[in-house]
Design a protein around this motif. Structure first.
Motif, mmCIF file in Angstrom:
data_model
loop_
_atom_site.group_PDB
_atom_site.id
_atom_site.type_symbol
_atom_site.label_atom_id
_atom_site.label_comp_id
_atom_site.label_asym_id
_atom_site.label_seq_id
_atom_site.Cartn_x
_atom_site.Cartn_y
_atom_site.Cartn_z
ATOM 1 N N LYS A 37 0.839 -1.195 0.000
ATOM 2 C CA LYS A 37 0.000 0.000 0.000
ATOM 3 C C LYS A 37 0.877 1.250 0.000
ATOM 4 C CE LYS A 37 -3.520 -2.643 0.177
ATOM 5 N NZ LYS A 37 -4.332 -2.850 -0.979
ATOM 6 N N ASP A 38 0.371 2.325 -0.623
ATOM 7 C CA ASP A 38 1.159 3.559 -0.760
ATOM 8 C C ASP A 38 1.417 4.252 0.569
ATOM 9 O OD1 ASP A 38 1.411 3.278 -3.471
ATOM 10 O OD2 ASP A 38 -0.416 4.401 -3.903
ATOM 11 N N ILE A 85 -8.937 8.469 -1.987
ATOM 12 C CA ILE A 85 -9.935 7.543 -2.505
ATOM 13 C C ILE A 85 -10.135 7.763 -4.002
ATOM 14 C CG2 ILE A 85 -12.331 6.790 -2.331
ATOM 15 C CD1 ILE A 85 -12.222 7.752 0.624
ATOM 16 N N LYS A 87 -12.131 6.339 -7.551
ATOM 17 C CA LYS A 87 -13.228 5.544 -8.105
ATOM 18 C C LYS A 87 -12.932 5.311 -9.582
ATOM 19 C CE LYS A 87 -18.252 5.348 -8.362
ATOM 20 N NZ LYS A 87 -18.376 4.744 -9.640
ATOM 21 N N GLU A 88 -12.838 4.048 -9.932
ATOM 22 C CA GLU A 88 -12.604 3.653 -11.321
ATOM 23 C C GLU A 88 -13.734 2.739 -11.746
ATOM 24 O OE1 GLU A 88 -8.772 1.844 -11.517
ATOM 25 O OE2 GLU A 88 -7.719 3.664 -10.951
ATOM 26 N N THR A 91 -15.406 0.259 -9.235
ATOM 27 C CA THR A 91 -14.435 -0.094 -8.208
ATOM 28 C C THR A 91 -13.992 1.146 -7.431
ATOM 29 O OG1 THR A 91 -13.606 -1.849 -9.651
ATOM 30 C CG2 THR A 91 -12.211 -1.219 -7.806
ATOM 31 N N VAL A 92 -13.896 0.994 -6.123
ATOM 32 C CA VAL A 92 -13.380 2.054 -5.260
ATOM 33 C C VAL A 92 -12.052 1.572 -4.690
ATOM 34 C CG1 VAL A 92 -13.782 3.429 -3.184
ATOM 35 C CG2 VAL A 92 -15.696 2.856 -4.679
ATOM 36 N N LYS A 93 -11.013 2.390 -4.820
ATOM 37 C CA LYS A 93 -9.684 2.019 -4.342
ATOM 38 C C LYS A 93 -9.237 2.951 -3.225
ATOM 39 C CE LYS A 93 -8.095 -0.026 -8.612
ATOM 40 N NZ LYS A 93 -6.977 -0.228 -9.486
ATOM 41 N N ASN A 94 -8.377 2.454 -2.377
ATOM 42 C CA ASN A 94 -7.732 3.201 -1.281
ATOM 43 C C ASN A 94 -8.667 3.559 -0.140
ATOM 44 O OD1 ASN A 94 -5.292 3.068 -2.622
ATOM 45 N ND2 ASN A 94 -5.534 5.074 -3.558
ATOM 46 N N THR A 96 -9.543 1.622 2.404
ATOM 47 C CA THR A 96 -8.922 1.147 3.642
ATOM 48 C C THR A 96 -7.714 2.000 3.999
ATOM 49 O OG1 THR A 96 -9.682 -1.087 3.167
ATOM 50 C CG2 THR A 96 -7.955 -0.861 4.823
ATOM 51 N N THR A 97 -6.958 2.443 3.014
ATOM 52 C CA THR A 97 -5.817 3.315 3.275
ATOM 53 C C THR A 97 -6.289 4.642 3.877
ATOM 54 O OG1 THR A 97 -4.539 2.308 1.503
ATOM 55 C CG2 THR A 97 -3.831 4.489 2.233
#
Length: 142
Positions: A37-38, A85, A87-88, A91-94, A96-97
């Motif tokens: 994770k970043d 955060i 959104k693609e 799909t939603v990414k990051n 949890t980060t």
């Protein structure tokens, strides 16, 4: 200028809080980095230490209104997390980060208010919770 005027009770509290922020931020950040994770060690240490410092200074400068700056910490870190955060399509990414960074801010506030035990428990939980969904993926081999 002697050392006694340079390091009073507030500075000692800050040093203790900073040491705790380093350890807890490292634990959480290392878990995040171990999964690629970043937002990793540096990010989590800085968020925890920054929230701790704002909280500590808020308590020292205006003890009658500690929650005023604390509320702004929650808002500011939420804004930081929102920028992560993505959104693609569907799909939603990051997410949890972003949650991890927001939770790290709460840990820093706990340290700043002197709730060291709560901060330690929360940091350990923060390192374990992201692993829970991956436990069911590991099926025992027959």
């Amino acid at each position: 200028m002697n050392i006694a005027t340079l390091f009073g009770p507030l500075e000692i509290s800050f040093l203790i809080g900073l040491a705790l922020a380093l350890v807890l931020g490292y634990i959480i950040g290392a878990e995040r980095e171990s999964r690629g994770k970043d937002a990793g060690i540096s990010t989590h240490i800085l968020v925890i230490a920054g929230a701790m410092l704002f909280t500590l200074l808020s308590s020292a400068v205006d003890p009658m209104s500690e929650s005023r700056i604390a509320a702004q910490i929650v808002y500011g870190i939420g804004f930081l997390g929102a920028g992560l955060i993505l959104k693609e399509g569907t799909t939603v990414k990051n997410l949890t980060t972003a949650s991890s960074i927001w939770f790290a801010g709460a840990i820093g506030m706990a340290i700043g208010f002197g709730y060291f035990g709560i901060a330690i428990i929360a940091a350990l939980a923060s390192a374990v919770i992201p692993r829970i969904p991956h436990l069911k993926k590991r099926s025992p081999e027959a």
